[in-house]
Write a protein that holds these residues in place. Structure first.
Motif, PDB file in Angstrom:
ATOM      1  N   THR A   1       0.995  -1.036  -0.034  1.00  0.00           N
ATOM      2  CA  THR A   1       0.062  -0.011   0.015  1.00  0.00           C
ATOM      3  C   THR A   1       0.889   1.160  -0.162  1.00  0.00           C
ATOM      4  O   THR A   1       0.725   2.256  -0.799  1.00  0.00           O
ATOM      5  CB  THR A   1      -0.959  -0.251   1.331  1.00  0.00           C
ATOM      6  OG1 THR A   1      -1.860  -1.060   0.813  1.00  0.00           O
ATOM      7  CG2 THR A   1      -1.700   1.370   1.447  1.00  0.00           C
TER       8      THR A   1
ATOM      9  N   HIS B   1      -4.653  -4.477  12.400  1.00  0.00           N
ATOM     10  CA  HIS B   1      -3.139  -4.472  12.579  1.00  0.00           C
ATOM     11  C   HIS B   1      -2.708  -4.398  13.932  1.00  0.00           C
ATOM     12  O   HIS B   1      -1.639  -3.783  14.011  1.00  0.00           O
ATOM     13  CB  HIS B   1      -2.563  -3.156  11.758  1.00  0.00           C
ATOM     14  CG  HIS B   1      -2.911  -3.084  10.049  1.00  0.00           C
ATOM     15  ND1 HIS B   1      -2.979  -4.238   9.360  1.00  0.00           N
ATOM     16  CD2 HIS B   1      -3.664  -2.271   9.563  1.00  0.00           C
ATOM     17  CE1 HIS B   1      -3.341  -3.650   8.172  1.00  0.00           C
ATOM     18  NE2 HIS B   1      -3.592  -2.549   8.183  1.00  0.00           N
TER      19      HIS B   1
ATOM     20  N   TYR C   1     -14.134  -4.425  -0.408  1.00  0.00           N
ATOM     21  CA  TYR C   1     -12.765  -4.959   0.127  1.00  0.00           C
ATOM     22  C   TYR C   1     -12.909  -5.031   1.664  1.00  0.00           C
ATOM     23  O   TYR C   1     -11.773  -4.756   2.294  1.00  0.00           O
ATOM     24  CB  TYR C   1     -12.034  -3.865  -0.434  1.00  0.00           C
ATOM     25  CG  TYR C   1     -10.343  -4.271  -0.347  1.00  0.00           C
ATOM     26  CD1 TYR C   1     -10.006  -5.365  -0.718  1.00  0.00           C
ATOM     27  CD2 TYR C   1      -9.307  -3.417  -0.010  1.00  0.00           C
ATOM     28  CE1 TYR C   1      -8.621  -5.824  -0.679  1.00  0.00           C
ATOM     29  CE2 TYR C   1      -7.929  -3.760   0.381  1.00  0.00           C
ATOM     30  CZ  TYR C   1      -7.535  -5.006  -0.294  1.00  0.00           C
ATOM     31  OH  TYR C   1      -6.386  -5.225  -0.088  1.00  0.00           O
TER      32      TYR C   1
ATOM     33  N   HIS D   1     -12.246  -5.815   5.051  1.00  0.00           N
ATOM     34  CA  HIS D   1     -11.547  -6.630   5.780  1.00  0.00           C
ATOM     35  C   HIS D   1     -11.145  -6.392   7.209  1.00  0.00           C
ATOM     36  O   HIS D   1     -10.372  -6.667   8.004  1.00  0.00           O
ATOM     37  CB  HIS D   1     -10.323  -7.184   4.950  1.00  0.00           C
ATOM     38  CG  HIS D   1      -9.469  -5.768   4.675  1.00  0.00           C
ATOM     39  ND1 HIS D   1      -9.619  -5.213   3.565  1.00  0.00           N
ATOM     40  CD2 HIS D   1      -8.482  -5.181   5.408  1.00  0.00           C
ATOM     41  CE1 HIS D   1      -8.865  -4.348   3.616  1.00  0.00           C
ATOM     42  NE2 HIS D   1      -8.133  -4.186   4.698  1.00  0.00           N
TER      43      HIS D   1
ATOM     44  N   GLY E   1      -8.057 -12.718   6.675  1.00  0.00           N
ATOM     45  CA  GLY E   1      -6.575 -13.083   6.048  1.00  0.00           C
ATOM     46  C   GLY E   1      -5.729 -13.524   7.017  1.00  0.00           C
ATOM     47  O   GLY E   1      -5.747 -13.285   8.200  1.00  0.00           O
TER      48      GLY E   1
ATOM     49  N   ARG F   1      -2.236 -11.970   9.760  1.00  0.00           N
ATOM     50  CA  ARG F   1      -2.608 -10.573   9.919  1.00  0.00           C
ATOM     51  C   ARG F   1      -3.706 -10.702  11.297  1.00  0.00           C
ATOM     52  O   ARG F   1      -3.788 -11.681  11.796  1.00  0.00           O
ATOM     53  CB  ARG F   1      -3.627 -10.154   9.112  1.00  0.00           C
ATOM     54  CG  ARG F   1      -3.272  -9.888   7.590  1.00  0.00           C
ATOM     55  CD  ARG F   1      -2.237  -8.699   7.467  1.00  0.00           C
ATOM     56  NE  ARG F   1      -1.804  -8.446   6.058  1.00  0.00           N
ATOM     57  CZ  ARG F   1      -0.483  -8.911   5.701  1.00  0.00           C
ATOM     58  NH1 ARG F   1       0.019  -9.702   6.176  1.00  0.00           N
ATOM     59  NH2 ARG F   1      -0.302  -8.495   4.354  1.00  0.00           N
TER      60      ARG F   1
ATOM     61  N   ASP G   1     -10.402 -16.031   3.056  1.00  0.00           N
ATOM     62  CA  ASP G   1      -9.751 -15.106   2.263  1.00  0.00           C
ATOM     63  C   ASP G   1      -8.251 -15.428   1.933  1.00  0.00           C
ATOM     64  O   ASP G   1      -8.386 -16.329   0.849  1.00  0.00           O
ATOM     65  CB  ASP G   1      -9.610 -13.935   3.321  1.00  0.00           C
ATOM     66  CG  ASP G   1      -9.510 -12.636   2.835  1.00  0.00           C
ATOM     67  OD1 ASP G   1      -8.380 -12.512   2.102  1.00  0.00           O
ATOM     68  OD2 ASP G   1     -10.526 -11.727   2.855  1.00  0.00           O
TER      69      ASP G   1
ATOM     70  N   ARG H   1      -2.540 -17.187   3.632  1.00  0.00           N
ATOM     71  CA  ARG H   1      -1.243 -16.793   3.733  1.00  0.00           C
ATOM     72  C   ARG H   1      -0.785 -18.419   4.541  1.00  0.00           C
ATOM     73  O   ARG H   1      -0.740 -19.475   3.913  1.00  0.00           O
ATOM     74  CB  ARG H   1      -0.893 -15.478   4.364  1.00  0.00           C
ATOM     75  CG  ARG H   1      -1.300 -14.463   3.671  1.00  0.00           C
ATOM     76  CD  ARG H   1      -0.905 -12.923   4.174  1.00  0.00           C
ATOM     77  NE  ARG H   1      -1.267 -11.986   3.261  1.00  0.00           N
ATOM     78  CZ  ARG H   1      -2.406 -11.341   3.540  1.00  0.00           C
ATOM     79  NH1 ARG H   1      -3.358 -11.881   4.452  1.00  0.00           N
ATOM     80  NH2 ARG H   1      -2.776 -10.230   2.515  1.00  0.00           N
TER      81      ARG H   1
ATOM     82  N   LYS I   1     -11.850  -9.220  -0.439  1.00  0.00           N
ATOM     83  CA  LYS I   1     -10.647  -9.227  -1.677  1.00  0.00           C
ATOM     84  C   LYS I   1     -10.739  -8.301  -2.387  1.00  0.00           C
ATOM     85  O   LYS I   1      -9.974  -8.028  -3.271  1.00  0.00           O
ATOM     86  CB  LYS I   1     -10.534 -10.628  -1.878  1.00  0.00           C
ATOM     87  CG  LYS I   1     -10.013 -11.708  -0.975  1.00  0.00           C
ATOM     88  CD  LYS I   1      -9.966 -12.984  -1.424  1.00  0.00           C
ATOM     89  CE  LYS I   1      -9.153 -13.385  -2.489  1.00  0.00           C
ATOM     90  NZ  LYS I   1      -7.842 -12.964  -2.278  1.00  0.00           N
TER      91      LYS I   1
ATOM     92  N   GLU J   1      -8.571  -7.685  -5.544  1.00  0.00           N
ATOM     93  CA  GLU J   1      -7.601  -8.598  -5.741  1.00  0.00           C
ATOM     94  C   GLU J   1      -7.690  -9.561  -6.941  1.00  0.00           C
ATOM     95  O   GLU J   1      -8.857 -10.189  -6.965  1.00  0.00           O
ATOM     96  CB  GLU J   1      -7.349  -9.393  -4.348  1.00  0.00           C
ATOM     97  CG  GLU J   1      -6.838  -8.390  -3.205  1.00  0.00           C
ATOM     98  CD  GLU J   1      -6.827  -9.078  -1.972  1.00  0.00           C
ATOM     99  OE1 GLU J   1      -6.257  -8.482  -1.119  1.00  0.00           O
ATOM    100  OE2 GLU J   1      -7.220 -10.372  -2.040  1.00  0.00           O
TER     101      GLU J   1
HETATM  102  N1  LIG Z   1      -3.759  -4.059   3.281  1.00  0.00           N
HETATM  103  C1  LIG Z   1      -4.516  -5.132   3.996  1.00  0.00           C
HETATM  104  C2  LIG Z   1      -5.360  -5.891   2.842  1.00  0.00           C
HETATM  105  C3  LIG Z   1      -6.258  -7.047   3.324  1.00  0.00           C
HETATM  106  C4  LIG Z   1      -7.043  -8.060   2.445  1.00  0.00           C
HETATM  107  C5  LIG Z   1      -7.374  -8.936   2.946  1.00  0.00           C
HETATM  108  N2  LIG Z   1      -7.908  -9.767   1.481  1.00  0.00           N
HETATM  109  C6  LIG Z   1      -6.309 -10.097   3.694  1.00  0.00           C
HETATM  110  O1  LIG Z   1      -5.927 -10.659   3.063  1.00  0.00           O
HETATM  111  O2  LIG Z   1      -6.428  -9.945   4.841  1.00  0.00           O
HETATM  112  C7  LIG Z   1      -3.645  -5.987   4.736  1.00  0.00           C
HETATM  113  O3  LIG Z   1      -2.491  -6.404   4.099  1.00  0.00           O
HETATM  114  O4  LIG Z   1      -3.779  -6.217   5.727  1.00  0.00           O
END
Ligand SMILES: N[C@H](CCC[C@H](N)C(=O)O)C(=O)O
Ligand SMILES: CC(=O)N[C@H]1[C@@H](OP(=O)(O)OP(=O)(O)OC[C@H]2O[C@@H](n3ccc(=O)[nH]c3=O)[C@H](O)[C@@H]2O)O[C@H](CO)[C@@H](O)[C@@H]1O[C@H](C)C(=O)N[C@@H](C)C(=O)N[C@H](CCC(=O)O)C(=O)O
Ligand SMILES: Nc1ncnc2c1ncn2[C@@H]1O[C@H](COP(=O)(O)OP(=O)(O)OP(=O)(O)O)[C@@H](O)[C@H]1O
Ligand SMILES: [Mg+2]
Length: 533
Positions: free
Chosen positions: A157, A210, A372, A374, A403, A406, A430, A433, A489, A492
């Motif tokens: 970002t 965050h 979007y 989230h 996500g 996170r 979502d 990761r 999303k 994305e």
């Molecule tokens: N800028 C945000 C986007 C989150 C988008 C959502 N799709 C996820 O993957 O949590 C992040 O990186 O926390």
């Protein structure tokens, strides 16, 4: 006049600066004769790579005092420079070198921060500048958006300081002199924007996200406040939305005052609160957007159709307008800028209607939106915005996940927000990761179930592994007048699983599923769960 940059401390002699080819925080990209800045990170301390940087030909290494001390003990002759805030030094040096090697910075760079709404505000501001006849660009979650073809900075970002400086100066050389950048809290905390000469900044809102990185809301908010208490030069525009309530709004206003910033507030007036510079008197949802009436400095302006759905998008557009109008702007300019609002386009993947699904003769179609959202607050806001689009007898459905890698604490809160705002909830994946998708779904589900129990309701809540399967079920179950929100999303184009990004596009898949369903039959639509609400 361009705002002056803060001085580079510690300074470098002009003859040294003159000959420096480049600066980097990555030992793997050191060029002979360049500077390596050692930064602390989540996985490594950059000072561990000083030997590699020197071996690659670094002429100078900048690091924090403790790292310099430690390295000097074994390498007394190494060209080390001690600096209390190496990340800031990197940003200032990146700007200095970009100016020397590429040319001047854009005339007007503006930043937008806040938990939600940065991308949207940035996109609206880029559109407003264009309508003013200016060549403009935005840098953020959507990458580099501009009419000029240039290489995109890395997919963050807020790009790192070196990429940011390079992108801004490239834009200026290509004739793009109005640029808006998204200022993420990570970016601000890591000083990625400390070198950018700013003319203004806006703050959308501050709600939970965050906390994996910042720990507490206080630290999260403080990171965002750096934009106003440290980065904006006196005389710059500082704008905020009234949604930034309470103590943070007070703190921002006081900061603006004490630093000589040009303060602007936009949005709905809160009870007993300050009258906004640009105030929303009315915003009535309509099929094509919302009918809006504004007041500027207390004077009502003629109503107009804002052709973008989502009440929050109006706040974002007004923040963009406040950042578009230079300090001292008068009534004529404000009216002209307000006149542009009825020509703005929606932002990709933000409350975007992707398809209307016909439901047979005389029945209202179902509407399918991708957004979007989230965070808990984003889900609440977008569901509230979509509720008026549900036809009588219809229901509001949401597909969501969270996500991986996170903030874990937001997951149950997102589940709860979905249950509060929708009639039916489908919990899916979502971007997992590096986490187990089932465990993430479980956390969202727990919040959803707890909220449903607290409300003594019998709303449908379903967990569906696999995002494509969840979308399929959701679309198959739509009935007359329903609205489906596919959240999380947005724009994305991929789903991040482990270290891989697999092609996945909510907008394309949602539209394709609706299209297939419309072609399929006149059969009455099935409920995705087989249950009755
Ligand atoms: N800028 C945000 C986007 C989150 C988008 C959502 N799709 C996820 O993957 O949590 C992040 O990186 O926390
Ligand atoms: C948590 C975070 O922000 N991480 C960023 C950080 O990486 P890191 O802390 O893991 O770095 P590290 O690997 O520990 O390395 C530390 C230092 O050693 C250096 N190094 C490392 C290895 C080596 O061989 N040589 C070397 O010199 C690295 O270049 C770095 O300077 O510095 C990297 C280089 O700039 C970034 O790419 C990386 O972003 C990662 C990919 C990331 O996912 N960031 C996300 C969380 C982020 O920043 N998101 C926000 C959006 C948030 C929002 O939605 O509001 C964003 O702005 O995108
Ligand atoms: N002003 C707002 N208030 C509350 N929610 C908002 C607001 N603007 C946008 N949202 C919600 O947040 C989502 C993300 O919006 P946007 O991409 O503009 O924010 P962002 O701050 O750039 O997000 P990110 O930090 O991920 O880059 C939207 O899809 C919507 O659900
Ligand atoms: Mg964004």
């Amino acid at each position: 006049m361009k705002p002056a940059l803060p001085p580079l401390t510690p300074a470098l002699a002009p003859e040294v600066l003159e000959r420096l080819p480049a600066v980097t925080a990555d030992s793997r990209t050191v060029t002979p004769g360049g500077v390596f800045v050692a930064l602390p990170g989540a996985h490594h301390n950059g000072s561990a790579f000083i030997p590699q940087a020197l071996a690659a030909g670094a002429r100078l290494v900048v690091a924090d005092p403790a790292s310099v001390e430690a390295f000097k003990a074994t390498h007394p002759d190494a060209p080390l420079h001690s600096c209390p805030d190496p990340a800031r030094w990197l940003a200032l040096m990146a700007e200095e070198l970009a100016r020397r090697h590429q040319g001047p910075a854009p005339d007007c760079v503006v930043a937008v921060t806040g938990t939600n709404g940065k991308t949207s505000t940035a996109d609206f501001l880029r559109q407003l500048w264009k309508r003013e006849g200016l060549t403009a660009a935005s840098i953020g979650t959507l990458g580099l958006v501009s009419d000029v073809a240039l290489p995109a900075p890395p997919a963050l970002t807020t790009p790192d300081a070196v990429s940011m400086a390079s992108a801004l100066h490239d834009l200026a050389q290509a004739g793009v002199n109005h640029v808006v950048v998204e200022a993420s809290s990570h970016g601000l905390a890591q000083r990625r924007l400390d070198g950018v000469p700013l003319k203004g900044a806006g703050f959308t809102n501050l709600t939970r996200d965050h906390l994996d990185y910042h720990g507490t809301m206080a630290d999260y908010g403080t990171a965002k406040m750096r934009l106003f208490d440290t980065l904006l030069p006196p005389g710059a525009v500082a704008a905020a939305v009234t949604a930034l309530e309470g103590a943070w709004l007070e703190r921002l206003r006081a900061t603006a005052q004490s630093r000589g910033l040009h303060w602007r507030l936009v949005g709905e007036r809160s009870k007993g609160g300050e009258r906004p510079w640009l105030e929303v008197l009315e915003a009535m949802p309509e099929p094509g957007g919302q009918r809006v009436q504004l007041a500027w400095q207390g004077k009502a302006l003629p109503p107009f159709l804002f052709p973008v759905p989502g009440r929050f998008q109006l706040d974002n557009a007004l923040l963009a307008l406040a950042l578009c109008a230079p300090a001292g702007t008068g009534e004529g300019t404000v009216k002209r800028l307000v006149g542009h609002l009825e020509h703005l386009k929606g932002v990709p993947g933000r409350c975007e209607c992707c398809a209307m699904l016909p439901q047979g003769a005389g029945a209202s179609p179902a509407a399918l939106y991708v957004d979007y959202a989230h965070t808990p607050d984003a889900l609440e806001k977008v569901l509230d915005s979509l509720r008026p689009h549900v036809a009588p007898g219809g229901r509001l459905w949401v597909v969501l996940g969270a996500g991986g890698d996170r903030d874990r604490g937001k997951r149950p809160l997102m589940g709860a927000a979905a249950v509060r705002g929708a009639d039916g909830v489908i919990i899916t994946d979502d971007n997992p990761r590096h986490e187990d998708p089932a465990a993430i779904r479980q956390a969202v589900l727990e919040g959803a179930l707890a909220e449903r129990a607290a409300q003594h309701q019998s709303k449908l809540i379903h967990e569906v592994a696999g995002r494509a399967q969840a979308l399929q079920q959701a679309v198959a179950g739509l009935g007359p007048g329903d609205v489906l929100l596919v959240a999380g999303k947005g724009h994305e184009k991929g789903q991040i699983i482990g270290d891989e990004v697999h092609p996945f596009d909510d907008r394309a898949l949602t539209a394709a599923l609706a299209h297939a369903q419309a072609l399929q039959s006149n059969a009455p639509p099935a409920n995705p769960t087989g249950e009755q609400p």
